[in-house]
Structures are given as C-alpha cells and as structure tokens.
Scaffold this active site. Structure first.
Site, PDB file in Angstrom:
ATOM      1  N   GLU A 196       0.829  -1.213   0.000  1.00 29.13           N
ATOM      2  CA  GLU A 196       0.000   0.000   0.000  1.00 29.13           C
ATOM      3  C   GLU A 196       0.862   1.262   0.000  1.00 29.13           C
ATOM      4  OE1 GLU A 196      -2.604  -0.576   3.375  1.00 29.13           O
ATOM      5  OE2 GLU A 196      -3.972  -1.750   2.168  1.00 29.13           O
TER       6      GLU A 196
ATOM      7  N   GLU B  76      -5.735  -7.912  -0.631  1.00 27.64           N
ATOM      8  CA  GLU B  76      -6.383  -7.799   0.676  1.00 27.64           C
ATOM      9  C   GLU B  76      -7.851  -7.462   0.485  1.00 27.64           C
ATOM     10  OE1 GLU B  76      -4.582  -5.103   3.514  1.00 27.64           O
ATOM     11  OE2 GLU B  76      -2.571  -5.693   2.867  1.00 27.64           O
TER      12      GLU B  76
HETATM   13  C1  BG6 Z   1      -4.186  -2.682   5.166  1.00 28.38           C
HETATM   14  C2  BG6 Z   1      -2.837  -3.192   5.583  1.00 28.38           C
HETATM   15  O1  BG6 Z   1      -4.106  -1.309   5.155  1.00 28.38           O
HETATM   16  O2  BG6 Z   1      -5.271  -2.917   5.989  1.00 28.38           O
HETATM   17  C3  BG6 Z   1      -2.832  -4.279   6.629  1.00 28.38           C
HETATM   18  O3  BG6 Z   1      -2.070  -3.598   4.491  1.00 28.38           O
HETATM   19  C4  BG6 Z   1      -3.938  -3.996   7.636  1.00 28.38           C
HETATM   20  O4  BG6 Z   1      -1.556  -4.353   7.184  1.00 28.38           O
HETATM   21  C5  BG6 Z   1      -5.262  -3.995   6.900  1.00 28.38           C
HETATM   22  O5  BG6 Z   1      -3.939  -4.854   8.719  1.00 28.38           O
HETATM   23  C6  BG6 Z   1      -6.479  -3.836   7.795  1.00 28.38           C
HETATM   24  O6  BG6 Z   1      -6.336  -2.693   8.584  1.00 28.38           O
HETATM   25  P1  BG6 Z   1      -6.468  -2.744  10.151  1.00 28.38           P
HETATM   26  O7  BG6 Z   1      -6.106  -1.401  10.603  1.00 28.38           O
HETATM   27  O8  BG6 Z   1      -7.895  -3.086  10.418  1.00 28.38           O
HETATM   28  O9  BG6 Z   1      -5.550  -3.811  10.613  1.00 28.38           O
END
Ligand code: BG6
Length: 466
Positions: free
Chosen positions: A173, A363
């Site tokens: 990201e 993701e």
């Molecule tokens: C993304 C990241 O921004 O979101 C992850 O690449 C992160 O590392 C994921 O865990 C979810 O965000 P959060 O803050 O809920 O863990």
C-alpha cells in the site's frame, strides 16, 4: 470445469503475525515502536516507553507456530499465502555488510513448509516495516541512500528464495505514505515541508522498486513483480460538479502511485500537484529511464470499503483508505468501515480499464469482534456475509472481463491490527486466543467462516450462487 489456476488464498504480514522481535539476530523494526494506543500511527515516538505494550513485538507468535498454522491453512485448502519478509530479520540494521543467516534460514523453512502443503507464497518485500536504524540514522525513505540498502536486500532474498517464490511485490500500500508516512514509508515528515518529504520519499521508493523489478526479472526469469496500492471506493457525495471533480482528484492521489509504477512515467497531472504544493523533486540522472524501463508486471490492491467525498471537506485516512462522509445506502462495521461489495466490483473494473495488466486482490476482509459461544465455537455470520458478497462481486468482475488472478483474504488467521494495534479487531477464519494486551493461551480455533471459505475454494467460487 473448475479453474484450478485461480489463486484463492490468505494474507498476513510479518510484523502483524510473527512476534519474536529479538530472536535469531533480528534488529528492531519501525513497527516495534508502535504501542497499543489509539493515536499511535500519527503521534510516533522514537523513544520507547517501557510502561506501554508494544503488540507487534509478540503478535500471534507465528514465528514459532508456523508449522501448526500452515497445517490449518492447508486444511482450508488455500492455494496461496501472501506474507511478508521482515527486513530487519535479514539485515538487522538495514545497512549491514552481511545478511543475517538465521533470518534467511527462517523464511526458507517457512517456504518449505508451504511447499510441503502445496501452498504458493506471494511475498511482499516491505509491508509497513523496515529496520528502525534506517529511520534514526538516515531519516528513512527521505534519504536517497535507502535505495541502495533496499536493492541489496532484494538481491539477497531473490538469490536465496528464487526456487520458492514466483510472485513478489515491493511495498505494501505504497500510497498510504500520504496519510500514514511512518508506517507506509518509514519517514517522519517535517510538518513544514510535509508534501515535499512525502513525494521525495515516494520517488526514492519508485526507483528502488524499479531496481527490484530489474533484478527480479534477471535473477528469477519466471517471476513477476507487482505494485501494491490501497484502493477503497470513493463516490462524490452529490452530483454537484465540484463534488464529482474533487472526488476524481482524490482518486488520483491513489492512482498516482500505480500510474508511476505500472506505466513507468510520472503522470502529466502530477506537474500541477507539484507546482501548487511547491514540491521540487530531486531526480538523479538515469532514474526516470529506470522507471520507464522497469514497470511492474501486475497490480495488487487492497479493498475494504468505500466512502463519500464532498468538495472542500478535509479528508482523513487510515488503513482502509480515505474516510470521508458516511454513505446512507451502506451498512457499517463496528469500526466505522462501510461495507460496499458493489464498490469492490467497480474498483476491479476501474483498475483493469486503466492499467490493462493482471490484478491481484491482495487484501479484502472484515474486521470485527468475535464472540466465543458456549459450545466453544465462533459463529461469525457477519464475516461470512461479507465474504459471500465480495466473492460474488469478484466473480461478476471476472465475467465483466477483468483479468484477476488471485484473491487473498486479509488476516486469514487473526493477527494484530495495523491501524489500531488491537487483537480485538479480528479478520481471521482461524481464531487466536489472545487479547489486546497479548494475554491468552494463543490457542487456534476454526471459525464457521473457515468452512465457508473452504467451500468457496473447492467450488472455485461457484458455491456462492447456490
Ligand atoms: C491494510 C494493511 O491497510 O489494511 C494491513 O495492508 C492492515 O496491514 C489492513 O492490517 C487492515 O487494517 P487494520 O487497521 O484493520 O488492521
């Protein structure tokens, strides 16, 4: 006929899962400095306060438990695992003359374990993580010298893991450097020259990435290097042309990163951004040619949610992307993230239309609290609903003609949240018994969603229509 080649899988990151922060020669990393405190991502302290709990140092102890965890993932029948390498396990300070053999051996053992179960690794080289020494001594990615350190790191891991890893990506990201410069770019920007610092660091990361593409192609000819951006959906809050145009400009703040890394040139609109914010990039001879010559092979992105934007409203961003005005048509998670599966299909289509290169959903996931029922099971219906709706839209996008080759559910096993440092914000299909202070048995339990995802994989997504 089932398409066995589609990479259904899961995703985790080293800093959020491994723990063992001082073992086997690992150096301190930037995430080791993030305590469990709500404002932590924005108010970074480089001095440690030993009265606070630093969750990434212990995480879910994947470092020691990986054989057990991988066996559970294999039971889910996933085909790939997106994971990251901790830079400070390989080069504890980042600028060391020699790599740390114990760190190299660790990931080799993990890849062998995955191979044993027929799970393909997809590796992020730097996922919100780098040796702290590079920040304290060099100022992080603001410093041109980081390019050399990253290049050495890449060459080391390409040489060592070339028989195990086909899919790589440089920075997780990368566009989040705009809103979270510490975790996404390893920098503490000077408030007065914030954008100058952010764009200069971004330029260094672009050059480092191009060099990684160059070495990756040369050293592992069958491998592919991807660029990875966070890409939530953004809608204008109304049809007022100002809202529509400013929303488009906001999208460009995300596209900018993929434009440079996928197309190999600074987009024409960036000139105006640089002029208006008095950003003067220092670009060395040959660097633009390097970007042009070594663009990425595929585009990986994360998608969690969408938001609305209204002209003139100041924006705020966190790990899920831009957080603007609430959309009245959408449901909202306990952490205020709005659930929008159609927005996912839209983003898949928009990205493919713009870049025409294969996409990877690196993701997608749903973070919420889980209740362990009296029967000891976790009936995570909300997560299952999110999964079903998003897989449905992924299938629709494939029918729309989008070339997407994989889907890796974020936090396939519960890990520490990147945005808040909590364990309580869980994404996994496998529950880990640990709380926000790291207390618990660390026992792994399969949630109901585990079986749904296994059915999705077995049927290549088609069970969703039944
Ligand atoms: C993304 C990241 O921004 O979101 C992850 O690449 C992160 O590392 C994921 O865990 C979810 O965000 P959060 O803050 O809920 O863990």
């Amino acid at each position: 006929m089932l398409d066995r080649s589609f990479l259904w899988g899961g995703a985790i990151a080293a800093n959020q899962s491994e723990g063992a922060y001082r073992e086997d020669g690992r150096g301190l990393a930037v995430s080791d400095y993030l305590p469990s405190a709500p404002d932590r991502i924005f108010n970074i302290r480089t001095q440690l306060d030993e009265t606070l709990y630093y969750p990434y140092r212990y995480a879910i102890d994947f470092y020691h438990r990986y054989p057990e965890d991988i066996a559970l993932l294999a039971k889910m029948e996933i085909r790939c695992l997106r994971m990251s390498i901790s830079w400070s396990r390989i080069y504890p300070n980042g600028d060391d003359a020699q790599p740390n053999e114990k760190g190299l051996a660790y990931y080799e053992a993990v890849f062998q374990e995955l191979q044993k179960h027929g799970i393909e690794p997809i590796v992020t080289i730097s996922h919100f993580d780098m040796p702290m020494h590079l920040l304290t001594c060099y100022g992080g990615w603001k410093n041109h010298r980081l390019i050399d350190f990253f290049e050495t790191y890449c060459k080391t891991i390409f040489a060592r893991y070339k028989h195990y890893v086909r899919y790589w990506m440089g920075f997780n990201e990368i566009n989040h450097i705009q809103t979270m410069p510490f975790i996404a770019g390893g920098i503490l920007p000077d408030e007065e020259h914030r954008l100058q610092d952010i764009y200069q660091a971004s330029h260094h990361m672009f050059v480092a990435n191009a060099l990684a593409v160059k070495h990756c192609h040369k050293m592992i000819p069958h491998a592919k290097m991807g660029c990875m951006i966070a890409c939530g959906g953004i809608y204008p809050n109304s049809s007022r042309p100002e809202d529509v145009f400013e929303t488009y400009q906001l999208k460009r703040r995300t596209y900018f990163y993929a434009d440079v890394m996928m197309q190999g040139v600074y987009p024409t609109y960036s000139k105006r951004i640089f002029t208006e914010h008095d950003v003067r990039l220092k670009i060395q001879d040959g660097e633009l040619a390097l970007l042009r010559r070594y663009p990425c092979d595929y585009l990986a992105f994360s998608y969690y949610r969408s938001t609305n934007h209204q002209a003139g409203i100041s924006i705020y961003g966190n790990t899920g992307g831009i957080m603007g005005i609430k959309n009245p048509y959408l449901r909202t998670s306990k952490w205020g993230w709005q659930i929008d599966e159609l927005g996912f299909r839209l983003v898949l289509n928009e990205l493919y239309d713009r870049y025409r290169k294969p996409l990877l959903v690196a993701e997608n996931g749903f973070g919420t609290r889980d209740e362990v029922s009296e029967d000891g099971q976790i009936h995570d219906y909300e997560r299952m609903d999110y999964l079903r709706c998003h897989v449905k839209m992924l299938m629709e996008a494939r029918k729309d003609g989008v070339d997407v080759f994989g889907y890796t559910w974020w936090g396939i096993i519960d890990i520490v949240s990147a945005g808040t440092g909590e364990m309580e914000k869980r994404y996994g299909f496998i529950h880990v018994d640990a709380d926000n202070e790291g207390k618990g048995s660390y026992k792994r339990t399969l949630k109901d969603s585990f079986y749904l995802y296994r059915d999705i994989i077995r049927s290549d997504g088609s069970c969703i229509d039944m």
